[in-house]
Design an enzyme around this catalytic site. Structure first.
Site, PDB file in Angstrom:
ATOM      1  N   LYS A  67      25.001  43.206  48.044  1.00 24.84           N
ATOM      2  CA  LYS A  67      26.288  43.310  47.366  1.00 24.84           C
ATOM      3  C   LYS A  67      27.039  42.005  47.592  1.00 24.84           C
ATOM      4  O   LYS A  67      27.220  41.592  48.753  1.00 24.84           O
ATOM      5  CB  LYS A  67      27.060  44.468  47.978  1.00 24.84           C
ATOM      6  CG  LYS A  67      27.846  45.305  46.999  1.00 24.84           C
ATOM      7  CD  LYS A  67      28.444  46.478  47.761  1.00 24.84           C
ATOM      8  CE  LYS A  67      29.239  47.363  46.881  1.00 24.84           C
ATOM      9  NZ  LYS A  67      29.959  48.382  47.660  1.00 24.84           N
TER      10      LYS A  67
HETATM   11  C1  E4P Z   1      31.719  50.650  45.633  1.00 22.51           C
HETATM   12  O1  E4P Z   1      30.577  50.257  45.864  1.00 22.51           O
HETATM   13  C2  E4P Z   1      32.778  50.699  46.636  1.00 22.51           C
HETATM   14  O2  E4P Z   1      32.188  50.840  47.898  1.00 22.51           O
HETATM   15  C3  E4P Z   1      33.682  51.872  46.478  1.00 22.51           C
HETATM   16  O3  E4P Z   1      33.398  52.628  45.311  1.00 22.51           O
HETATM   17  C4  E4P Z   1      35.122  51.570  46.680  1.00 22.51           C
HETATM   18  O4  E4P Z   1      35.851  52.750  46.537  1.00 22.51           O
HETATM   19  P1  E4P Z   1      37.343  52.931  47.092  1.00 22.51           P
HETATM   20  O5  E4P Z   1      38.281  52.292  46.118  1.00 22.51           O
HETATM   21  O6  E4P Z   1      37.531  54.411  47.139  1.00 22.51           O
HETATM   22  O7  E4P Z   1      37.380  52.282  48.441  1.00 22.51           O
END
Ligand code: E4P
Length: 216
Positions: free
Chosen positions: A83
């Site tokens: 990522k």
């Molecule tokens: C995506 O890969 C992120 O980890 C995640 O969806 C972020 O979500 P949040 O806005 O609830 O922290």
């Protein structure tokens, strides 16, 4: 639509994997902090539970640092997906990893322009954050619609991974638009099954069955 769970909690992942409905896992530094576990150890454990893509996020801000961290993480298992953030350095790292055949999830996407760049960089997944856009009074689902339209216009292979999902409506509406994947907390994925008429119908069927006096 594929379902990924957005967590670093092994018990939650095992529980969902047992349903046969789980296609992958996403993590981020905040979820690793919440799990309170060693990052690489947790990623290895998750990869042992699922064959699907498991996103592990780099924390370096520069290309060289991202490459070093990403290559290290990619050694953990073949389904590790690196990522990277939606920055110029992140996009450069994305191209680097893709050239080496490593899957990449480009994260923190908040605009169609950013998603276009990620596709051009060869991202395996783009992660638009719908919930965080909704939180600031914008419309997260409109972003999904725009990205799906752009990607279809050019037959990009990058998959739209709807992220920051807060409720089942985010998932259903994204599915209607043709988004490829949704990543959500376990609670939201489990909420997809709920309907009061299912509960009421089941209650009646069980009551009527009991009244027949028959056994199966
Ligand atoms: C995506 O890969 C992120 O980890 C995640 O969806 C972020 O979500 P949040 O806005 O609830 O922290």
């Amino acid at each position: 639509m594929k379902f990924f769970v957005d967590t670093a909690d092994i018990a939650e992942i095992k529980d969902l994997a047992a349903t046969g409905l789980l296609d992958g896992v996403t993590t981020n530094p905040s979820l690793i902090k919440k799990a309170g576990r060693d990052f690489k150890e947790v990623i290895a454990e998750i990869c042992a539970v699922t064959d699907g893509p498991v996103s592990a996020e780099v924390v370096a801000m520069d290309f060289d640092g991202m490459v070093a961290q990403g290559e290290d993480l990619a050694k953990i298992a073949k389904n590790v997906t690196i990522k990277v953030p939606l920055t110029i350095e992140g996009l450069k790292a994305c191209r680097h990893f893709r050239n080496k055949g490593i899957m990449v999830n480009v994260t923190l996407c908040f605009s169609p322009a950013q998603a276009l760049l990620a596709a051009k960089a060869g991202a395996s997944f783009i992660s638009p954050f719908v919930g965080r856009l909704d939180d600031v009074g914008s419309d997260g689902l409109t972003l999904i619609h725009d990205i799906v339209t752009i990607y279809n216009n050019y037959d990009f292979e990058t998959e739209v991974l709807v992220a920051s999902v807060r409720n089942p409506i985010h998932i259903v509406e994204s599915a209607k638009m043709g988004a490829h994947v949704a990543t959500a907390p376990a609670s939201v994925l489990k909420a997809l099954v709920n309907h009061p008429l299912t509960d009421r119908g089941l209650e009646t069927f069980l009551k009527d069955w009991a009244a027949t006096g028959q056994k199966l």
